[in-house]
Design a protein around this motif. Structure first.
Motif, PDB file in Angstrom:
ATOM      1  N   VAL A  51       0.638  -1.164  -0.059  1.00  0.00           N
ATOM      2  CA  VAL A  51       0.014  -0.043  -0.044  1.00  0.00           C
ATOM      3  C   VAL A  51       0.873   1.067   0.083  1.00  0.00           C
ATOM      4  N   ASP A  52       0.641   2.247  -0.740  1.00  0.00           N
ATOM      5  CA  ASP A  52       1.179   3.376  -0.700  1.00  0.00           C
ATOM      6  C   ASP A  52       0.632   4.354   0.456  1.00  0.00           C
ATOM      7  N   LYS A  53       1.434   5.248   0.981  1.00  0.00           N
ATOM      8  CA  LYS A  53       0.957   5.653   2.356  1.00  0.00           C
ATOM      9  C   LYS A  53      -0.021   6.944   1.604  1.00  0.00           C
ATOM     10  N   GLY A  54      -1.160   7.229   2.379  1.00  0.00           N
ATOM     11  CA  GLY A  54      -2.018   8.069   2.196  1.00  0.00           C
ATOM     12  C   GLY A  54      -2.567   8.040   0.532  1.00  0.00           C
ATOM     13  N   GLU A  55      -2.646   7.055  -0.013  1.00  0.00           N
ATOM     14  CA  GLU A  55      -3.252   6.594  -1.243  1.00  0.00           C
ATOM     15  C   GLU A  55      -4.067   5.489  -1.439  1.00  0.00           C
ATOM     16  N   GLY A  56      -5.110   5.501  -1.919  1.00  0.00           N
ATOM     17  CA  GLY A  56      -6.112   4.282  -2.135  1.00  0.00           C
ATOM     18  C   GLY A  56      -5.704   3.328  -3.072  1.00  0.00           C
ATOM     19  N   ILE A  57      -5.117   3.871  -4.282  1.00  0.00           N
ATOM     20  CA  ILE A  57      -4.405   2.728  -5.288  1.00  0.00           C
ATOM     21  C   ILE A  57      -3.066   2.872  -5.106  1.00  0.00           C
ATOM     22  N   CYS A  58      -2.455   1.611  -4.939  1.00  0.00           N
ATOM     23  CA  CYS A  58      -0.969   1.231  -5.104  1.00  0.00           C
ATOM     24  C   CYS A  58      -0.263   1.208  -6.172  1.00  0.00           C
ATOM     25  N   HIS A  59       0.661   2.086  -6.506  1.00  0.00           N
ATOM     26  CA  HIS A  59       1.334   2.115  -7.847  1.00  0.00           C
ATOM     27  C   HIS A  59       2.706   1.720  -7.886  1.00  0.00           C
ATOM     28  N   SER A  60       3.060   1.175  -6.665  1.00  0.00           N
ATOM     29  CA  SER A  60       4.570   0.682  -5.985  1.00  0.00           C
ATOM     30  C   SER A  60       4.547  -0.760  -5.618  1.00  0.00           C
ATOM     31  N   ILE A  61       5.750  -1.383  -5.784  1.00  0.00           N
ATOM     32  CA  ILE A  61       5.817  -2.606  -4.967  1.00  0.00           C
ATOM     33  C   ILE A  61       6.974  -2.503  -4.100  1.00  0.00           C
ATOM     34  N   HIS A  62       6.811  -2.368  -2.826  1.00  0.00           N
ATOM     35  CA  HIS A  62       7.560  -1.989  -1.739  1.00  0.00           C
ATOM     36  C   HIS A  62       8.453  -3.333  -1.223  1.00  0.00           C
ATOM     37  N   THR A  63       9.478  -3.228  -0.726  1.00  0.00           N
ATOM     38  CA  THR A  63      10.517  -4.129  -0.332  1.00  0.00           C
ATOM     39  C   THR A  63      10.827  -4.254   1.053  1.00  0.00           C
ATOM     40  N   ASN A  64      10.816  -3.075   1.649  1.00  0.00           N
ATOM     41  CA  ASN A  64      11.011  -2.844   3.086  1.00  0.00           C
ATOM     42  C   ASN A  64      10.073  -3.817   4.055  1.00  0.00           C
ATOM     43  N   ASN A  65       8.926  -3.836   3.755  1.00  0.00           N
ATOM     44  CA  ASN A  65       8.231  -4.857   4.475  1.00  0.00           C
ATOM     45  C   ASN A  65       8.659  -6.307   4.435  1.00  0.00           C
ATOM     46  N   TYR A  66       9.383  -6.782   3.125  1.00  0.00           N
ATOM     47  CA  TYR A  66       9.664  -7.939   3.231  1.00  0.00           C
ATOM     48  C   TYR A  66      11.109  -8.180   3.769  1.00  0.00           C
ATOM     49  N   ASP A  67      11.985  -7.027   3.950  1.00  0.00           N
ATOM     50  CA  ASP A  67      13.245  -6.988   4.849  1.00  0.00           C
ATOM     51  C   ASP A  67      12.758  -7.419   6.309  1.00  0.00           C
ATOM     52  N   ILE A  68      11.690  -6.963   6.780  1.00  0.00           N
ATOM     53  CA  ILE A  68      11.167  -6.788   8.152  1.00  0.00           C
ATOM     54  C   ILE A  68      10.771  -8.176   8.204  1.00  0.00           C
ATOM     55  N   ILE A  69      10.081  -9.079   7.411  1.00  0.00           N
ATOM     56  CA  ILE A  69       9.645 -10.441   7.612  1.00  0.00           C
ATOM     57  C   ILE A  69      10.867 -11.340   7.609  1.00  0.00           C
ATOM     58  N   ASN A  70      11.822 -11.062   6.759  1.00  0.00           N
ATOM     59  CA  ASN A  70      12.946 -11.789   6.682  1.00  0.00           C
ATOM     60  C   ASN A  70      13.911 -11.605   7.879  1.00  0.00           C
ATOM     61  N   GLU A  71      14.007 -10.559   8.365  1.00  0.00           N
ATOM     62  CA  GLU A  71      14.852 -10.279   9.590  1.00  0.00           C
ATOM     63  C   GLU A  71      14.218 -10.859  10.922  1.00  0.00           C
ATOM     64  N   THR A  72      12.817 -10.717  10.801  1.00  0.00           N
ATOM     65  CA  THR A  72      12.311 -11.318  12.329  1.00  0.00           C
ATOM     66  C   THR A  72      12.404 -13.126  12.262  1.00  0.00           C
ATOM     67  N   THR A  73      12.153 -13.336  10.849  1.00  0.00           N
ATOM     68  CA  THR A  73      12.174 -15.116  10.767  1.00  0.00           C
ATOM     69  C   THR A  73      13.634 -15.655  11.280  1.00  0.00           C
ATOM     70  N   GLU A  74      14.462 -14.843  10.589  1.00  0.00           N
ATOM     71  CA  GLU A  74      15.907 -15.270  10.793  1.00  0.00           C
ATOM     72  C   GLU A  74      16.572 -15.065  12.197  1.00  0.00           C
ATOM     73  N   ARG A  75      15.897 -14.100  12.916  1.00  0.00           N
ATOM     74  CA  ARG A  75      16.458 -13.973  14.108  1.00  0.00           C
ATOM     75  C   ARG A  75      15.785 -14.818  15.336  1.00  0.00           C
ATOM     76  N   TYR A  76      14.348 -15.384  15.016  1.00  0.00           N
ATOM     77  CA  TYR A  76      13.755 -16.161  16.067  1.00  0.00           C
ATOM     78  C   TYR A  76      13.263 -17.626  15.661  1.00  0.00           C
ATOM     79  N   LEU A  77      13.436 -17.777  14.569  1.00  0.00           N
ATOM     80  CA  LEU A  77      13.074 -19.081  14.082  1.00  0.00           C
ATOM     81  C   LEU A  77      14.304 -19.987  14.042  1.00  0.00           C
ATOM     82  N   LYS A  78      14.374 -21.189  14.657  1.00  0.00           N
ATOM     83  CA  LYS A  78      15.301 -22.020  14.559  1.00  0.00           C
ATOM     84  C   LYS A  78      15.647 -22.663  12.851  1.00  0.00           C
TER      85      LYS A  78
END
Length: 360
Positions: A51-78
């Motif tokens: 989702v683009d901040k403040g916009e109803g229609i998203c025109h971008s594909i973001h990657t920072n959210n995936y970095d958050i996911i990977n950092e979390t699983t790498e830190r806490y999952l065996k």
């Protein structure tokens, strides 16, 4: 030889590029990994939110959210813990079904998570079939339905009676609570599923909560609604980080299977504890046509009532009425989906009636 498996199930976290949902995801993964035995983690869609901040229609594909996911699983999952990801509608750009950006969303999702959109694996002898939605619009896809059928038939060739787990983001219509509003599969596929007593279908998207009696539903197969993990958007309010939160609830599931017997627990991630008794599904029973959570159980399900602690306070002005409601129910583990508020004037005549969604 008896089969056993333990796994956690997380859905609908809606992690944005700017980090909303990150704390809820961290809390879920950390709690489940540190306090429960897990052979597998299942992420059933809408983990990321395009989702683009403040916009109803998203025109971008973001990657920072995936970095958050990977950092979390790498830190806490065996390191030996297996993972299954499926794409939900919000891993695609919000309100955007253009083919080019839809294809880019899939490409980025695969690359960042190192995942396949569809697959069939066995873990500890149990079959896991998983399939992603194909765009933000979540259109019916007959080719996808055919593939799922083929995988189920292959799994059944093992000559076993143990559960076959199917993971998709969306539910089969007319099963769990609110699924009647969303026909994401053909009638042919729905009828096929009703002849699959070994299948336990885990799906998210609906933002249900586990203490709703319709979190689990059985009719020829078992359908389980995965609760929402993002604090603030449970039940009927939908999900939009562009609006203020309306509820405060975050949950995930924990599944323990021992041969044919499956126990499904709810984890309340606001208090970090397992709540209420587990749902129990036994495919040795379902194969014989015994369904604990079929349609008929709703007719005999105990009705809930307001307790003595519940109250309503009304304050009226010349053109308005303000109502303060304290919801307290007699039965703590029976969900109330909605109730009606009726206002009468001093002469006893009804002047206003409104249906209110419960906060469960």
């Amino acid at each position: 030889m008896t089969k056993k498996i333990n796994f956690s199930v997380i859905s609908d976290v809606h992690i944005t590029d700017w980090g909303d949902g990150a704390d809820e995801f961290k809390n879920a993964v950390e709690y489940c990994s540190n306090n429960l035995e897990n052979d597998l983690f299942v992420f059933a869609g809408d983990i990321a939110y395009q989702v683009d901040k403040g916009e109803g229609i998203c025109h971008s594909i973001h990657t920072n959210n995936y970095d958050i996911i990977n950092e979390t699983t790498e830190r806490y999952l065996k390191t030996d813990t297996k993972k299954i990801y499926v794409m939900g509608n919000h891993e695609f750009p919000q309100n955007n079904t253009e083919s080019e950006i839809t294809a880019k969303a899939v490409e980025v999702w695969k690359e960042k998570l190192g995942a396949k959109t569809d697959g069939h694996i066995t873990v500890n002898g149990y079959h896991f079939i998983y399939s992603s939605v194909k765009s933000y619009g979540m259109e019916i896809c007959k080719e996808r339905e055919l593939w799922i059928k083929q995988q189920i038939e292959e799994a059944k060739d093992d000559g076993d009676n143990t559960p076959i787990f199917l993971i998709t983001h969306e539910s089969v219509q007319n099963t769990v609570g609110q699924s009647e509003e969303y026909p994401y599969f053909t009638d042919d596929f729905c009828n096929y599923m009703k002849m699959q007593p070994r299948v336990i279908h885990l799906s998210g998207h609906l933002h249900n909560v586990i203490n709703d009696e319709k979190t689990v539903f059985q009719e020829g197969f078992t359908s389980v609604s995965i609760p929402i993990c993002a604090v603030g958007y449970a039940g009927f309010g939908g999900c939009s980080y562009l609006d203020a939160p309306s509820f405060g609830i975050s949950q995930c599931l924990y599944v323990r299977a021992d041969d044919t017997r499956v126990k499904i627990y709810s984890i309340d991630l606001t208090s970090n504890k397992i709540v209420q008794n587990p749902w129990v599904i036994d495919t040795a029973e379902t194969i014989k046509g015994i369904y604990r959570y079929g349609a008929e159980r709703g007719n005999n399900y105990p009705c809930n009532e307001f307790s003595d602690e519940a109250y309503i306070e009304a304050h009226s002005g010349s053109e308005y009425v303000i109502i303060d409601i304290a919801q307290r129910f007699v039965l703590k583990n029976i969900a109330v989906e909605y109730y009606e508020i009726t206002l009468k004037n001093s002469e006893g005549y009804e002047v206003f009636k409104y249906t209110i969604n419960s906060d469960f």
